[in-house]
Write a protein that holds these residues in place. Structure first.
Motif: not given
Length: 402
Positions: A81-83, A231, A318
């Motif tokens: 997961p990415h912010q 996220n 991202t």
């Protein structure tokens, strides 16, 4: 059977069901040429992007509903997961749209209607006139200095602190990028549904799209922060964009009303007049209008969900860059010209070269974007966009079932 064993079996069943749903919602893959795109052109784009954009973390290009290119710069990975930072706002807007569709509120409702006990004793005329629509379109009437340093993690009511802010302009007449306003949208959804936005979206958006285990930072009152803090994974961003490209339809079901998609991504508020700036093409309901008739959700350090309706294309990105403008500029200059209306002749060798290039991506100097390293971006032209400062935050995880 013992209770502990039953609990373990139930957890396993939920986990398996979530995995099956996620696999069922996985976007199909295709060779670029079959979707009218040159593999060699995409490979060349990667080289240019690595030169011009510092610290890309991932990219996924979806054409005609098919993933034609995907890559993660190590140590970033597909299942990590990415912010999203402010790209979270577009998900909050979606929650508002769903609540409107369910008859729980209207965009024309007055904000004070939802929080009579937290309003100032004598609210001013502009605060009394503020509507949900004004929160959605960043036109609440605040001045930048009044929302700077807003206390999202205050021990006492964050809503009350928002309602105590001076409102200098008549709502609907003055654009100012306003993340506290996005928090209020989240608080309103929670007020009318009895659920935090994270939980409210689980059965309505996250589960149908196969978005596994999303997390969303929350205030100390348990309100999803709305304007930031979500996220999810890169493909989740792409699925979200594809859902909007498809006017809210997903696998034969209308998840979001088409009318909301149309309104949310349309120009609802003017935010400048520079024809060459993607930050001055108008603002919708927590979505940005772009040049060329495109639209997007975006977040600090280069988190993008780019939707190109005319080309039936979605691009999820991202990154950890400070030059946000460079990202869409490069996409428009290099990828858009590759999007041809008809399929191209198959080119297996070019597909192999592209996939090998994407499989070998790695950051030259790995950079992690975390709350500890988050700092405000330089002001963006006339939009005067600001992001909330880093602080201790409460992280909430979505339940695996609705």
């Amino acid at each position: 059977m013992r209770p502990r064993t039953l609990t373990a079996l139930f957890a396993l069943c939920v986990s398996l069901a979530t995995h099956v749903a996620a696999e069922a919602s996985r976007l199909p893959r295709s060779a670029p040429e079959a979707q009218g795109v040159s593999s060699e052109g995409l490979r060349q784009f990667i080289g240019v992007a690595e030169t011009k954009i510092q610290a890309l973390h991932s990219i996924m290009v979806v054409r005609h509903g098919q993933v034609i290119a995907e890559g993660w710069w190590a140590p970033y990975a597909a299942e990590e997961p990415h912010q999203l930072f402010s790209l979270s706002k577009s998900f909050t807007s979606t929650a508002v749209g769903l609540a409107v569709a369910e008859g729980r509120l209207s965009v024309d409702d007055l904000v004070l209607k939802f929080f009579p006990d937290e309003a100032p004793e004598k609210p001013g005329a502009n605060l009394r006139a503020m509507r949900v629509r004004d929160l959605l379109t960043m036109s609440t009437g605040h001045h930048e200095e009044d929302i700077r340093g807003f206390p999202y993690t205050a021990e006492d009511s964050v809503v009350k602190k928002f309602l105590a802010l001076p409102v200098a302009h008549k709502p609907g007449t003055f654009f100012l990028y306003n993340t506290p306003g996005s928090y209020m949208l989240s608080a309103i959804v929670q007020k009318v549904t009895g659920q935090a936005v994270l939980d409210y979206l689980q059965p309505r958006l996250f589960a149908p799209l196969g978005i596994k285990d999303p997390t969303w930072e929350a205030s100390k009152q348990g309100v999803s922060l709305g304007g930031f803090g979500l996220n999810v994974r890169t493909e989740d961003i792409a699925r979200f964009g594809q859902l909007y490209l498809q006017k809210g339809q997903w696998r034969g079901k209308q998840l979001i009303p088409a009318a909301w998609v149309e309104a949310a991504t349309a120009r609802q508020m003017s935010n400048g007049s520079a024809p060459t700036s993607d930050w001055e093409q108008g603002y919708g309901y927590q979505f940005w209008r772009c040049r060329h008739g495109f639209y997007r959700g975006d977040g600090a350090h280069g988190q993008f969900c780019l939707v190109l309706p005319q080309y039936d294309t979605v691009i999820a990105i991202t990154s950890g860059t400070r030059d946000l403008r460079a990202v869409p500029d490069l996409i428009w200059e290099t990828i858009v010209p590759l999007l041809e209306p008809q399929a191209r002749p198959a080119d297996a060798a070019a597909v192999t070269r592209l996939r090998e290039r994407l499989a070998g991506l790695s950051l030259r100097r790995p950079t992690a974007i975390t709350c500890a390293t988050w700092s405000p971006l330089p002001a963006r032209s006339t939009t005067r966009r600001r992001h909330p400062p880093p602080s201790a935050r409460i992280l909430r995880k979505s339940p695996k079932s609705g």
